[in-house]
Design a protein around this motif. Structure first.
Motif, short mmCIF file in Angstrom:
data_model
loop_
_atom_site.label_atom_id
_atom_site.label_comp_id
_atom_site.label_asym_id
_atom_site.label_seq_id
_atom_site.Cartn_x
_atom_site.Cartn_y
_atom_site.Cartn_z
N GLN A 12 0.87 -1.18 0.00
CA GLN A 12 0.00 0.00 0.00
C GLN A 12 0.91 1.23 0.00
OE1 GLN A 12 -3.13 -0.11 2.93
NE2 GLN A 12 -3.38 -2.34 2.73
N TYR A 13 1.42 1.57 -1.19
CA TYR A 13 2.52 2.52 -1.29
C TYR A 13 2.13 3.93 -0.90
CZ TYR A 13 4.54 -1.37 -3.90
OH TYR A 13 5.01 -2.57 -4.27
N ALA A 14 0.95 4.37 -1.30
CA ALA A 14 0.56 5.75 -0.97
C ALA A 14 0.47 5.95 0.53
CB ALA A 14 -0.79 6.06 -1.63
N THR A 15 -0.11 4.96 1.25
CA THR A 15 -0.22 5.07 2.70
C THR A 15 1.16 5.01 3.35
OG1 THR A 15 -2.35 3.95 2.53
CG2 THR A 15 -1.39 4.15 4.73
N ALA A 16 2.00 4.09 2.87
CA ALA A 16 3.35 3.96 3.43
C ALA A 16 4.12 5.27 3.26
CB ALA A 16 4.09 2.82 2.75
N LEU A 17 4.00 5.86 2.08
CA LEU A 17 4.70 7.11 1.79
C LEU A 17 4.25 8.23 2.73
CD1 LEU A 17 6.78 8.21 -0.22
CD2 LEU A 17 4.90 8.93 -1.68
N GLN A 18 2.96 8.26 3.03
CA GLN A 18 2.41 9.28 3.93
C GLN A 18 3.02 9.16 5.33
OE1 GLN A 18 -1.83 9.06 4.27
NE2 GLN A 18 -2.01 10.90 5.49
N PHE A 19 3.13 7.92 5.84
CA PHE A 19 3.68 7.73 7.19
C PHE A 19 5.18 8.01 7.22
CE2 PHE A 19 0.39 6.39 9.98
CZ PHE A 19 -0.62 5.87 9.16
N PHE A 20 5.91 7.62 6.17
CA PHE A 20 7.35 7.90 6.15
C PHE A 20 7.60 9.41 6.13
CE2 PHE A 20 8.57 3.78 6.30
CZ PHE A 20 8.38 2.98 5.17
N LYS A 21 6.80 10.15 5.37
CA LYS A 21 6.99 11.61 5.31
C LYS A 21 6.65 12.26 6.65
CE LYS A 21 6.47 12.28 0.32
NZ LYS A 21 5.71 12.93 -0.76
N HIS A 22 5.63 11.72 7.35
CA HIS A 22 5.28 12.24 8.68
C HIS A 22 6.43 12.01 9.66
CE1 HIS A 22 2.02 12.55 12.04
NE2 HIS A 22 2.97 13.44 12.15
N SER A 23 6.97 10.78 9.61
CA SER A 23 8.11 10.47 10.48
C SER A 23 9.31 11.35 10.15
CB SER A 23 8.49 8.99 10.31
OG SER A 23 9.59 8.66 11.12
N LEU A 24 9.50 11.61 8.85
CA LEU A 24 10.63 12.47 8.43
C LEU A 24 10.48 13.87 9.01
CD1 LEU A 24 13.13 13.00 6.66
CD2 LEU A 24 11.59 13.47 4.76
N LYS A 25 9.27 14.42 9.01
CA LYS A 25 9.06 15.76 9.56
C LYS A 25 9.39 15.80 11.05
CE LYS A 25 5.54 17.39 6.30
NZ LYS A 25 4.14 17.81 6.14
N LEU A 26 8.97 14.75 11.78
CA LEU A 26 9.29 14.71 13.21
C LEU A 26 10.81 14.67 13.44
CD1 LEU A 26 6.59 12.25 14.63
CD2 LEU A 26 6.79 14.69 15.06
N GLU A 27 11.51 13.87 12.62
CA GLU A 27 12.96 13.76 12.79
C GLU A 27 13.65 15.07 12.41
OE1 GLU A 27 13.29 9.55 13.90
OE2 GLU A 27 14.03 11.50 14.43
N GLN A 28 13.10 15.77 11.42
CA GLN A 28 13.67 17.07 11.06
C GLN A 28 13.46 18.08 12.17
OE1 GLN A 28 11.58 17.59 7.35
NE2 GLN A 28 13.36 16.95 6.13
N THR A 29 12.30 18.02 12.82
CA THR A 29 12.04 18.91 13.94
C THR A 29 13.01 18.63 15.08
OG1 THR A 29 9.70 18.98 13.34
CG2 THR A 29 10.27 19.69 15.56
N ARG A 30 13.28 17.34 15.31
CA ARG A 30 14.21 16.94 16.37
C ARG A 30 15.67 17.12 15.94
NH1 ARG A 30 14.03 11.44 16.89
NH2 ARG A 30 15.17 11.62 18.84
N LYS A 31 15.90 17.41 14.65
CA LYS A 31 17.25 17.55 14.09
C LYS A 31 18.05 16.27 14.31
CE LYS A 31 17.38 22.57 14.63
NZ LYS A 31 18.08 23.73 15.21
N ASN A 32 17.35 15.13 14.19
CA ASN A 32 17.99 13.82 14.34
C ASN A 32 18.41 13.34 12.96
OD1 ASN A 32 18.84 11.29 15.08
ND2 ASN A 32 16.79 10.44 15.30
N MET A 33 19.67 13.51 12.63
CA MET A 33 20.15 13.22 11.27
C MET A 33 20.02 11.74 10.93
SD MET A 33 20.72 16.22 10.40
CE MET A 33 21.35 15.91 8.76
N THR A 34 20.24 10.85 11.93
CA THR A 34 20.12 9.41 11.68
C THR A 34 18.69 9.07 11.28
OG1 THR A 34 21.85 8.97 13.30
CG2 THR A 34 20.45 7.12 12.65
#
Length: 926
Positions: free
Chosen positions: A183-205
């Motif tokens: 279910q690629y569209a849904t998976a992509l949505q969750f990965f992008k959400h997780s990416l935003k959180l990591e960018q907010t935390r400035k967690n490069m890993t």
């Protein structure tokens, strides 16, 4: 030889059978888990108590496989010593370790016990971690729905305590589960959400991992370009952090992507980088996989010797790791290599090894599927009872025995079958050798042709790039001196009254403008010929665009005594989403051609619409019809070719690029253009733009105002005695962009305008009329910024002292020069403050800061180069400033400048740039 092969096959078969029953699952991937520190009060507990509890847990874990209730002693001791918190965290960590080595059932039982304690303690952080661990276990055993359910529970607990780390991990885990479910569209949505959180935390890993996951989604969807972009971004972040394993994983993914795309050279480069990085920070399994992957790509790129070395090194490491899939891939590749080298003995040897390992892998998969089916019949929510646990493993053992008998039987039959095949294959070696030679010859020819095509394409791209650079450079080199020539020619025309000199100057001016128009057409053709060029859409009023086009050509049509008509469908949608420049350029080219090749009659712009393929879409049809000379029927199909002109047009101005540019513009906006001769005379060009979005508007919602720069001419009150000379002066003022209000000697009419016009001209009045008029003006009292110009051939009485008055003698030889200087001086001093703002609460420092930015980055380039593209970019920046600070005068000035660009009026642009320089300098202090 036959006996040796038989012994080798039997030995390999026994080895594989042994490995089949002793192999342990290896799980290379481990999820990112947040650090879970022991609770403070547990750390402060007695060292003896915690040590003893650790010993009890260790003893219980050893017996947990056969006794699921073995943790009772640990729980009882922790309760008595008030170490429940310590026990909960300890069990969670042990559960993680068991999962990482593949003991999912034991890890799950430990998580259940830890979950029970965490619920009693109401430790939401620990609950989030436990649910994440359980979700990963479900995902690893392909129970993705359960993985999503437990990840959502973890997300809820993490959100309750604002634990952004676990929130990001839970969201990432949900994305991985949906990725496995395809279910690629849904998976992509969750990965992008997780990416935003990591960018907010400035967690490069975390950022690198999510970028890599997004790349995997696009790889599964075969969107290779996007997959490569995301894998490359993840690789760059890992490089910045100097994480060799992360870099190796990204390079491996890039190699796989380029391989699927068919770019084996790029794939090999990334596979080589991955191997070097795994050698510095990777497991033996990862290194063996990297060697084999590189060997396979070496073979595809024709590097046979490197392929053999890398494959054999990978095989050596894979045998130590029991990596059967890698061995199958390596042996098959070696089989193909030696088959191509016509070493059929080695080819057969590696083919048999590949088949044996592949059969072993099939049996392992069958066994794994069998065990998974057995496991699925019991719940995973609670620990297994003793009876169920023993029965489970007893059934499994019986299944293993049956499978063992089947494997032995299959391998025995395979041995005899392969022995017979060996002799049969040997007889056909000659035939296969001949066929392989023919295939190699054809492949060699194809490779040579492919390389020649690639080289030709590279040369073509290089030539195209060189062409564009040459055009950009030569346009600047030619247009800069050409602008000067046109400017000086214009100045000389003002000082010449007639004769041969005036004729020569007109010729210079006409030829220069034709050359400038040719240059701009060639540059437009090169720009629009770019396949990658795209146009942004915006809301435009289509009726206003039509009006602008008509206004631009109204004077030219009037000079040729042609009617310029518009026929717009009454029900047409006024506001559409389209590129305004494309629509304007298309109309300018077609209407300009129509006027150029029509000697009498009319030019009509017809505009209609029809429904598009979907709701809120329309098809726009534009027809430019003229009564001109037409096009010969045998040449009508060639009219859109670059630099082509029909015989009828051969003596006209232009290079034959206008229609070619128009066709390119129309094509890039999802349209087409056709041409046909009218039944009586003339030509019709019909353009259709398909599927254009539009906005619902009513008639009163849309402004039908004329073009703003036409309404902004400087008003001039002209009081005069009618004569041929005054009529010539009226024409001169109108050519200098003045709106002349000619009242003759009608002072009653003149009084209506005296206070409102910036310039009053008294022309050819006698002394008495002049003095009476000045008295009237004095009584009305003019403003300081108004000017009075007196054109006469006698002296004024000295008793009148009207301010801001200039007198020019009509009979002097330098009259035209004096008049021209006065107009220039008036325009320089009479212009309104371009940067006057009507916005409230706007800081002057803020405006000056933005103007300084424009002065440095846009204005200097446009002013020094006088290149139209640079001036267009300056207009865009000024338009943004005008909108941001509500500057109406600047808005009008920009519209005038854009109109001058469209009409290639170099002289007007030079004046505007000089004025802009003056006002920018006075406002910013530079």
């Amino acid at each position: 030889m036959k006996l040796k092969s038989l012994i080798l096959i039997i030995a390999i078969s026994l080895y594989i059978i042994f490995q089949t029953f002793t192999i342990k699952p290896i799980f290379a991937e481990s999820p990112r888990m947040s650090a879970v520190p022991l609770p403070q009060h547990s750390v402060q507990a007695s060292v003896n108590d915690t040590t003893k509890l650790n010993q009890i847990i260790k003893k219980n874990i050893e017996s947990l496989k056969s006794e699921p209730s073995a943790l009772a002693e640990s729980k009882q001791f922790a309760k008595s010593k008030k170490l429940n918190h310590f026990l909960a965290y300890k069990l969670f960590i042990l559960a993680q370790n068991q999962r990482l080595i593949g003991n999912y059932q034991i890890g799950h039982n430990l998580d259940i016990e830890a979950l029970e304690l965490a619920n009693k303690l109401n430790d939401k952080t620990l609950l989030a971690n436990i649910y994440i661990d359980m979700a990963v276990s479900y995902r690893k055993t392909h129970k993705n729905e359960k993985a999503i359910e437990y990840s959502r529970k973890a997300l809820a607990y993490a959100s309750a305590v604002n634990d952004s780390t676990n929130m990001s991990i839970a969201i990432n885990n949900i994305g991985n589960a949906y990725l496995q479910l395809k279910q690629y569209a849904t998976a992509l949505q969750f990965f992008k959400h997780s990416l935003k959180l990591e960018q907010t935390r400035k967690n490069m890993t975390g950022i690198a991992i999510n970028l890599n996951n997004i790349g995997k989604v696009y790889l599964d969807k075969s969107n290779f370009s996007r997959a490569i972009n995301y894998f490359s971004l993840s690789l760059e972040i890992n490089k910045q952090m100097n994480l060799y394993r992360g870099m190796a994983i990204c390079n491996t993914d890039l190699a796989h992507t380029f391989e699927k795309e068919g770019n084996f050279i790029k794939a090999q480069e990334h596979a080589k980088s991955a191997l070097q990085q795994f050698l510095q920070s990777g497991s033996r399994k990862e290194i063996s996989e990297a060697y084999i992957k590189l060997g396979v790509l070496n073979n595809k790129n024709g590097q046979i010797q490197h392929a053999i070395v890398n494959l054999k090194e990978g095989i050596k490491l894979s045998k130590g790791n029991d990596e059967i899939p890698n061995l199958v891939m390596a042996y098959l590749t070696l089989y193909n290599i030696y088959k191509a080298k016509q070493d059929f003995q080695k080819a057969l040897h590696y083919n048999m090894l590949a088949n044996l390992y592949e059969d072993s892998l099939s049996n392992l998969n069958l066994n794994s599927h069998f065990i998974n089916n057995k496991a699925s019949t019991s719940t995973i929510q609670e620990p297994l009872t003793d009876k169920a646990y023993n029965k489970y493993f007893s059934d499994g053992q019986q299944s293993w025995n049956k499978i063992l008998l089947i494997i032995i039987f299959i391998f025995t039959v395979s041995i005899f079958a392969l022995s017979w095949l060996f002799w049969f294959i040997k007889r056909r070696n000659t035939e296969l050798s001949l066929k392989n030679s023919e295939i190699e010859r054809i492949n060699s020819e194809l490779k040579q042709k492919s390389e020649a095509l690639i080289k030709a394409r590279q040369e073509a791209e290089k030539t195209a790039s060189t062409k564009n650079r040459f055009l950009a450079h030569i346009s600047h080199e030619i247009r800069t001196p050409l602008n000067s020539v046109l400017g000086f020619a214009e100045l000389l025309k003002q000082s010449q009254t007639g004769g041969a000199q005036q004729y020569y100057l007109n010729s210079i001016n006409s030829a220069g403008k034709s050359l400038l128009n040719l240059l701009n057409n060639i540059l437009d053709f090169a720009k629009y010929d770019n396949e990658n060029l795209s146009f942004k859409t915006e809301e435009i009023n289509i009726r206003e665009v039509i009006d602008e086009s008509v206004n631009i050509f109204a004077l030219k049509a009037s000079e040729k005594k042609l009617q310029l008509l518009t026929d717009v469908q009454t029900s047409i949608s006024n506001i559409i989403l389209f590129n305004k420049m494309v629509l304007q350029q298309t109309l300018l080219n077609l209407v300009g051609n129509a006027i150029k090749y029509t000697q009498k009659g009319h030019i009509t712009i017809k505009l209609t619409q029809e429904k598009g393929n979907k709701k809120n879409l329309l098809n726009l049809i534009i027809c430019v019809e003229d009564t001109g000379i037409g096009i010969p029927e045998d040449q009508i199909n060639n009219i859109f070719e670059p630099f082509y002109q029909a015989n009828n047009f051969s003596e006209s101005e232009g290079a034959g690029l206008g229609l070619s540019i128009t066709q390119q513009l129309v094509s890039k906006m999802n349209g087409n253009i056709e041409v046909r001769n009218n039944p009586v005379s003339g030509t019709s060009f019909i353009i259709r733009f398909y599927d254009i979005p539009f906005l619902e508007t009513s008639a009163h919602d849309v402004s039908h105002s004329k073009i703003i720069y036409k309404a902004n001419k400087t008003k001039l009150l002209f009081i005069n005695v009618k004569s041929n000379k005054t009529e010539d002066l009226v024409n001169s003022f109108e050519m200098q962009e003045f709106d002349v209000i000619d009242v003759g000697l009608g002072m009653t009419e003149a009084k209506k305008y005296i206070e409102s016009v910036p310039l009053i001209v008294l022309c050819c009045l006698n002394k008495e009329e002049t003095e009476n008029t000045l008295n009237i003006i004095e009584n009305i009292s003019i403003k300081n910024n108004q000017k009075i110009l007196i054109i006469q051939n006698h002296q004024l009485s000295s008793e009148h002292n009207v301010s801001n008055t200039k007198v020019i003698n009509l009979e002097r030889e330098d009259f035209k020069e004096n008049l021209f200087n006065f107009i220039n001086e008036f325009k320089e001093n009479d212009n309104l403050d371009l940067f006057e703002s009507q916005a409230q609460n706007i800081s002057l420092d803020e405006i000056i800061s933005d103007l300084n930015h424009i002065f440095r980055n846009c204005f200097e380039n446009a002013y020094n180069s006088r290149i139209l593209d640079e001036i267009e970019s300056l207009c865009y920046q000024l338009d943004n400033i005008a909108g941001k600070y509500e500057m109406p005068h600047l808005n009008i000035f920009v519209r005038e400048m854009q109109n001058n660009i469209k009409e290639f009026d170099i002289s007007a642009l030079d004046k505007q740039l000089e004025l802009l320089k003056k006002q920018l300098s006075s406002t910013t202090g530079k």
